[in-house]
Design an enzyme around this catalytic site. Structure first.
Site, PDB file in Angstrom:
ATOM      1  N   TYR A   4      -1.919  -0.621  10.375  1.00 60.00           N
ATOM      2  CA  TYR A   4      -2.052  -1.052   8.984  1.00 60.00           C
ATOM      3  C   TYR A   4      -0.865  -0.580   8.155  1.00 60.00           C
ATOM      4  CZ  TYR A   4      -3.895  -1.567   4.262  1.00 60.00           C
ATOM      5  OH  TYR A   4      -4.053  -1.912   2.945  1.00 60.00           O
ATOM      6  N   SER A  24       0.848  -1.186   0.000  1.00 58.45           N
ATOM      7  CA  SER A  24       0.000   0.000   0.000  1.00 58.45           C
ATOM      8  C   SER A  24       0.884   1.237   0.000  1.00 58.45           C
ATOM      9  CB  SER A  24      -0.889   0.012   1.250  1.00 58.45           C
ATOM     10  OG  SER A  24      -1.520   1.271   1.437  1.00 58.45           O
TER      11      SER A  24
END
Length: 253
Positions: free
Chosen positions: A162, A149
């Site tokens: 995350y 990501s």
């Protein structure tokens, strides 16, 4: 983008929807036999497989939990036996662990249980899958693509935990490229904003619209945009390993 993948075999984790499904579909349309992995409890898995098989594509369901070490081994062996080998492993399965974005300052919500879940699925999950697939990928001279990501490069995303797991996945990609070469190539992509997916931590429409206006390419990415880069790293890019390709419409620019 297309390629001739006749005779190739792939396993895509988190493939019931979003980037995982788009990747499985693209690989299958190119001629590969694809195992779609997702949680056995995910009601979207079987319909996803049925949708692709109804179009004459060679796919199977490979239910399993990447957060469970024993289940990963069972799932991998069963899937590989069913499709006759393994050329490509796409580690896409992940979880935000929250339905609302958590500010970095809120350390109370991001407690031990929260961290354990995200580390188990987002970071250890891909490692487990690669370890279980290693012997098969060495036989085929295969490739791994991890889905990280843009949060790995600047924080943000759904939470600090995350972002940290995705940053770890980027480093793991580099480490395993060194450890598994020359037989196996290991790369990653880092998606930015994604639409057309049922990600647990959803963005409000006004947020997506504002993000699209701010992007140099003027739109939020769709699952197929990321699947194309994954396809490239699987079917081509034979001299690329240990790299993370940012696919974000210019977000980090």
């Amino acid at each position: 983008m297309t390629a001739n993948l006749a005779g190739r075999r792939a396993l895509v984790t988190g493939a019931a929807s979003g980037i995982g499904y788009a990747t499985a579909e693209m690989l299958a349309r190119c001629g590969a036999t694809v195992a779609l992995n997702d949680l056995a409890t995910n009601p979207a898995l079987e319909p996803a497989v049925q949708k692709l098989t109804s179009q004459g594509l060679k796919v199977i369901a490979a239910p399993g939990n990447v957060g469970d070490p024993d289940d990963v081994i069972r799932m991998m062996n069963a899937a590989v036996n069913a499709i006759g080998g393994l050329d490509y492993l796409i580690n896409n399965a992940a979880t935000p662990g929250t339905r609302l974005s958590i500010p970095p300052a809120d350390m109370d919500i991001q407690g031990e249980v929260f961290w354990d879940k995200l580390l188990d699925v987002n970071l250890l999950g891909p490692y487990r899958c690669i370890r279980a697939a290693k012997k098969y990928l060495k036989l085929s001279g295969g490739a791994v693509v991890n889905v990280a990501s843009t949060a790995a490069f600047g924080g943000g995303g759904s939470s600090t935990a995350y972002a940290t797991t995705k940053a770890g996945l980027v480093l793991m990609t580099r480490e395993l490229a060194k450890g598994l070469g020359p037989e196996i190539r290991v790369n990653a992509i880092a998606p930015g904003w994604v639409t057309g997916t049922n990600w647990d931590c959803s963005w409000a429409p006004e947020e997506a619209a504002a993000a699209a206006k701010a992007l140099p390419l003027g739109r939020v990415g769709e699952p197929g945009d990321f699947a194309e880069v994954i396809l490239f790293l699987c079917a081509s890019g034979g001299y690329i390993t240990g790299q993370t390709i940012i696919v974000d419409g210019g977000l980090l620019a």
